[in-house]
Design an enzyme around this catalytic site. Sequence first.
Site, PDB file in Angstrom:
ATOM      1  N   GLU A  25       7.785 -32.551 -52.654  1.00 32.79           N
ATOM      2  CA  GLU A  25       8.870 -31.776 -53.281  1.00 32.79           C
ATOM      3  C   GLU A  25      10.214 -32.499 -53.176  1.00 32.79           C
ATOM      4  O   GLU A  25      10.372 -33.418 -52.366  1.00 32.79           O
ATOM      5  CB  GLU A  25       8.966 -30.380 -52.665  1.00 32.79           C
ATOM      6  CG  GLU A  25       9.363 -30.370 -51.194  1.00 32.79           C
ATOM      7  CD  GLU A  25       9.969 -29.036 -50.757  1.00 32.79           C
ATOM      8  OE1 GLU A  25      11.031 -28.669 -51.289  1.00 32.79           O
ATOM      9  OE2 GLU A  25       9.382 -28.381 -49.873  1.00 32.79           O
ATOM     10  N   LYS A 160       9.321 -21.384 -40.747  1.00 35.66           N
ATOM     11  CA  LYS A 160      10.318 -21.181 -39.687  1.00 35.66           C
ATOM     12  C   LYS A 160      10.488 -19.706 -39.418  1.00 35.66           C
ATOM     13  O   LYS A 160      10.358 -18.890 -40.325  1.00 35.66           O
ATOM     14  CB  LYS A 160      11.657 -21.748 -40.144  1.00 35.66           C
ATOM     15  CG  LYS A 160      11.646 -23.235 -40.294  1.00 35.66           C
ATOM     16  CD  LYS A 160      13.061 -23.777 -40.277  1.00 35.66           C
ATOM     17  CE  LYS A 160      13.041 -25.280 -40.465  1.00 35.66           C
ATOM     18  NZ  LYS A 160      13.178 -25.672 -41.863  1.00 35.66           N
TER      19      LYS A 160
HETATM   20  N1  PSU Z   1      11.774 -23.829 -45.598  1.00 33.75           N
HETATM   21  C1  PSU Z   1      11.971 -24.908 -44.837  1.00 33.75           C
HETATM   22  N2  PSU Z   1      12.443 -26.030 -45.413  1.00 33.75           N
HETATM   23  C2  PSU Z   1      12.737 -26.095 -46.756  1.00 33.75           C
HETATM   24  C3  PSU Z   1      12.517 -24.939 -47.554  1.00 33.75           C
HETATM   25  C4  PSU Z   1      12.050 -23.831 -46.946  1.00 33.75           C
HETATM   26  O1  PSU Z   1      11.717 -24.876 -43.650  1.00 33.75           O
HETATM   27  O2  PSU Z   1      13.181 -27.129 -47.247  1.00 33.75           O
HETATM   28  C5  PSU Z   1      12.804 -24.999 -49.039  1.00 33.75           C
HETATM   29  C6  PSU Z   1      11.508 -25.316 -49.806  1.00 33.75           C
HETATM   30  O3  PSU Z   1      11.828 -26.065 -50.961  1.00 33.75           O
HETATM   31  C7  PSU Z   1      11.026 -23.934 -50.185  1.00 33.75           C
HETATM   32  C8  PSU Z   1      12.339 -23.243 -50.486  1.00 33.75           C
HETATM   33  O4  PSU Z   1      10.158 -23.914 -51.291  1.00 33.75           O
HETATM   34  O5  PSU Z   1      13.228 -23.715 -49.483  1.00 33.75           O
HETATM   35  C9  PSU Z   1      12.220 -21.734 -50.441  1.00 33.75           C
HETATM   36  O6  PSU Z   1      13.420 -21.156 -50.873  1.00 33.75           O
HETATM   37  P1  PSU Z   1      13.503 -19.575 -51.100  1.00 33.75           P
HETATM   38  O7  PSU Z   1      13.332 -18.968 -49.734  1.00 33.75           O
HETATM   39  O8  PSU Z   1      14.856 -19.362 -51.687  1.00 33.75           O
HETATM   40  O9  PSU Z   1      12.378 -19.225 -52.018  1.00 33.75           O
END
Ligand code: PSU
Length: 303
Positions: A25, A160
């Site tokens: 990604e 996390k």
């Molecule tokens: N959690 C992490 N590191 C990240 C992300 C999430 O520990 O880099 C990033 C990833 O790209 C994930 C996105 O798909 O955040 C999720 O965002 P949201 O919670 O807004 O859907």
Amino acid sequence: MNKYLSISPEVQEALREGKPVVALESTIISHGMPYPQNVETALRVEQTIRDNGAVPATIAIIGGKLKAGCTPEEIEYLGHKGQAVTKASRRDLPVLIARGADGATTVTTTMIIAAMAGIRVFATGGIGGVHRGAETTMDISADLEELAQTPVMVICAGAKSILDLGLTLEYLETKGVPVIGYGTEELPAFYTRQSGFKVDYRIDTPQELAAAFRAKLDMGLQGGMLVTNPIPEEYSMPPEIINRAIDEAIKEANQLGIRGKQTTPFLLAKVKELTSGDSLASNIQLVLNNARLAALTAAELAK
Ligand code: PSU
Ligand code: MN
């Protein structure tokens, strides 16, 4: 193939010849780490995948094209532009593409583009999930819906505890997404190997990961599979330190009224700030560890 998809020549050739390919990604590059460590890490992750016998395909949206396979120059561009690149989830794709804009792909959009290209295995750090307090905010990452519908195996280090891990597992169960622990029965929590929650199945080899995913594909069961690979012991962080930082970050986000797509990047940046450089070093190591497992698994799946 749709006209918006642009597969790099190297990835195209690997797919044509049935060689293993691993998707990566780009939100982790532009939003997940500071420059220049983000670019260095992205290139190291690609090298790790090559060293383990697969072809890397870093995924991003550049100039309105869905890229499966970025050049080192494109990775440098995304890393240098950083937070100025739009964090692109499923709902962002139509307008970004119509405008010819750039986008950093989250787990969701990386899965979408990987599936369009025919890539089955994807390595990252952590996924989005059900946020704490979701019973009132309804903040649930689109990553979970994507895992429910798109046929890509996602290899991560768990989630996390900025998230409600229990609710995240419940959601995945409802959506029929298998949650696998690689060499563990316990769901890892990114910086730590323990979370207090159990995964659905423990699997110990890339062969068995590939066999389970192959069975899912063969049956035509829609959706992906989530493989959670614990951070190597020597790089894991003390749970008290990381949990204190997370609690503090959530408190501050609530006070500031942070909402929507800003929530995850805000919490991640805050946790990083509160734990100084330690968390960045651990973050880099767990991504490399996932890249290794993804390459080996993609090689098994290609057999
Ligand atoms: N959690 C992490 N590191 C990240 C992300 C999430 O520990 O880099 C990033 C990833 O790209 C994930 C996105 O798909 O955040 C999720 O965002 P949201 O919670 O807004 O859907
Ligand atoms: Mn959200």
